[in-house]
Design an enzyme around this catalytic site. Structure first.
Site, PDB file in Angstrom:
ATOM      1  N   GLU A   1      15.210   0.300  61.098  1.00 57.69           N
ATOM      2  CA  GLU A   1      16.035   1.515  61.196  1.00 57.69           C
ATOM      3  C   GLU A   1      17.481   1.087  61.456  1.00 57.69           C
ATOM      4  O   GLU A   1      17.714   0.045  62.066  1.00 57.69           O
ATOM      5  CB  GLU A   1      15.459   2.320  62.377  1.00 57.69           C
ATOM      6  CG  GLU A   1      16.209   3.533  62.817  1.00 57.69           C
ATOM      7  CD  GLU A   1      16.226   4.634  61.792  1.00 57.69           C
ATOM      8  OE1 GLU A   1      16.837   4.422  60.738  1.00 57.69           O
ATOM      9  OE2 GLU A   1      15.662   5.705  62.049  1.00 57.69           O
TER      10      GLU A   1
ATOM     11  N   ASP B   1      19.648   7.474  67.726  1.00 56.46           N
ATOM     12  CA  ASP B   1      20.589   8.377  68.398  1.00 56.46           C
ATOM     13  C   ASP B   1      19.809   9.172  69.439  1.00 56.46           C
ATOM     14  O   ASP B   1      19.694   8.756  70.596  1.00 56.46           O
ATOM     15  CB  ASP B   1      21.258   9.272  67.350  1.00 56.46           C
ATOM     16  CG  ASP B   1      22.313  10.210  67.932  1.00 56.46           C
ATOM     17  OD1 ASP B   1      22.448  10.264  69.164  1.00 56.46           O
ATOM     18  OD2 ASP B   1      23.002  10.899  67.165  1.00 56.46           O
TER      19      ASP B   1
ATOM     20  N   GLY C   1      16.624   9.507  69.268  1.00 54.70           N
ATOM     21  CA  GLY C   1      15.301   8.858  69.311  1.00 54.70           C
ATOM     22  C   GLY C   1      14.248   9.700  68.608  1.00 54.70           C
ATOM     23  O   GLY C   1      13.112   9.254  68.413  1.00 54.70           O
TER      24      GLY C   1
HETATM   25  O1  LIG Z   1      17.599   9.051  66.642  1.00 59.80           O
HETATM   26  P1  LIG Z   1      17.884  10.237  65.762  1.00 59.80           P
HETATM   27  O2  LIG Z   1      18.703  11.283  66.459  1.00 59.80           O
HETATM   28  O3  LIG Z   1      16.635  10.834  65.201  1.00 59.80           O
HETATM   29  O4  LIG Z   1      18.828   9.794  64.569  1.00 59.80           O
HETATM   30  C1  LIG Z   1      18.709   8.580  63.894  1.00 59.80           C
HETATM   31  C2  LIG Z   1      18.418   8.784  62.430  1.00 59.80           C
HETATM   32  O5  LIG Z   1      19.468   9.535  61.824  1.00 59.80           O
HETATM   33  C3  LIG Z   1      19.976   8.842  60.685  1.00 59.80           C
HETATM   34  O6  LIG Z   1      19.291   9.198  59.523  1.00 59.80           O
HETATM   35  P2  LIG Z   1      19.594  10.573  58.740  1.00 59.80           P
HETATM   36  O7  LIG Z   1      18.703  11.632  59.249  1.00 59.80           O
HETATM   37  O8  LIG Z   1      21.066  10.840  58.771  1.00 59.80           O
HETATM   38  O9  LIG Z   1      19.151  10.245  57.269  1.00 59.80           O
HETATM   39  P3  LIG Z   1      19.801   9.161  56.286  1.00 59.80           P
HETATM   40  O10 LIG Z   1      19.489   7.813  56.880  1.00 59.80           O
HETATM   41  O11 LIG Z   1      19.102   9.413  54.993  1.00 59.80           O
HETATM   42  O12 LIG Z   1      21.279   9.430  56.217  1.00 59.80           O
HETATM   43  C4  LIG Z   1      19.692   7.386  60.973  1.00 59.80           C
HETATM   44  O13 LIG Z   1      19.642   6.624  59.784  1.00 59.80           O
HETATM   45  C5  LIG Z   1      18.363   7.454  61.696  1.00 59.80           C
HETATM   46  O14 LIG Z   1      17.273   7.457  60.795  1.00 59.80           O
END
Ligand SMILES: O=P(O)(O)OC[C@H]1O[C@H](OP(=O)(O)OP(=O)(O)O)[C@H](O)[C@@H]1O
Length: 191
Positions: free
Chosen positions: A146, A150, A152
């Site tokens: 990953e 953020d 989690g």
């Molecule tokens: O810990 P969290 O608050 O859940 O956030 C983290 C997630 O958010 C982002 O993905 P995103 O949903 O933006 O998708 P992407 O990677 O396709 O841009 C990042 O790449 C993680 O997968």
């Protein structure tokens, strides 16, 4: 490299490199930055060389700690889209070590696409919007890759989802972990 309640890696520091709140970064004019980004940036927080060197060490720790216990092989699962670059760089380094060490294991790759962010904010609800068949992970040791933790929420949701498909074990490597009041306390195995 970090340790966590659900998968401690032996002998590694508790957390990865910590960027303090008052860290100013490096002046923009010390680095080559694409013209179209210049107006939106004030500093360079983490130079690419540091990221590259840190990934090299994360790869070494994974190879030393995870691979010897998993001689059936591991599946490296890329969380798209954000994780693709860290995944590609980490996998290159893991494979290089795997090629050149006394013991080696089969490594396969899989992809899953999850989405939690809208614009630049994590939105709380996580959706699976594509990827490989998770049934293939049954009985396998899975290394999830990953880019950032953020809140989690994405990792918690993904681990719940993976558990339904009965993998032998799941470890999580994240390049970045954001210090945030909204983080639910989730810690990756490697950071
Ligand atoms: O810990 P969290 O608050 O859940 O956030 C983290 C997630 O958010 C982002 O993905 P995103 O949903 O933006 O998708 P992407 O990677 O396709 O841009 C990042 O790449 C993680 O997968």
């Amino acid at each position: 490299m970090a340790s966590s309640k659900n998968g401690t890696l032996k002998g590694k520091p508790e957390i990865g490199i910590v960027i303090k709140d008052d860290y100013a970064g490096y002046p923009l004019n010390m680095f080559c930055v694409p013209k179209h980004y210049e107006a939106d940036l004030t500093d360079i927080m983490i130079p690419a060389g540091l990221i590259n060197d840190r990934i090299e060490r994360i790869a070494r720790d994974i190879v030393q700690d995870i691979i010897p216990q998993e001689n059936q092989g591991i599946v490296v699962l890329c969380v798209l889209k954000g994780g693709y670059k860290f995944f590609a760089d980490l996998l290159d380094k893991i494979k290089q070590l795997n090629r050149n060490s006394e013991e080696s294991i089969p490594i396969s790759i899989d992809f899953i696409r999850l989405q939690s962010y809208k614009n630049d904010k994590s939105q709380g609800s996580i959706q699976v919007i594509g990827g490989d068949r998770l049934e293939n992970l049954k009985g396998k040791c899975v290394l999830v890759v990953e880019d950032i933790i953020d809140t989690g929420g994405t990792m918690i949701k993904l681990k719940e989802l993976l558990a339904k498909h009965e993998p032998k074990c799941v470890k999580v490597a994240s390049l970045l972990v954001k210090r945030s009041a909204r983080n639910c306390g989730y810690k990756p195995d490697c950071e």
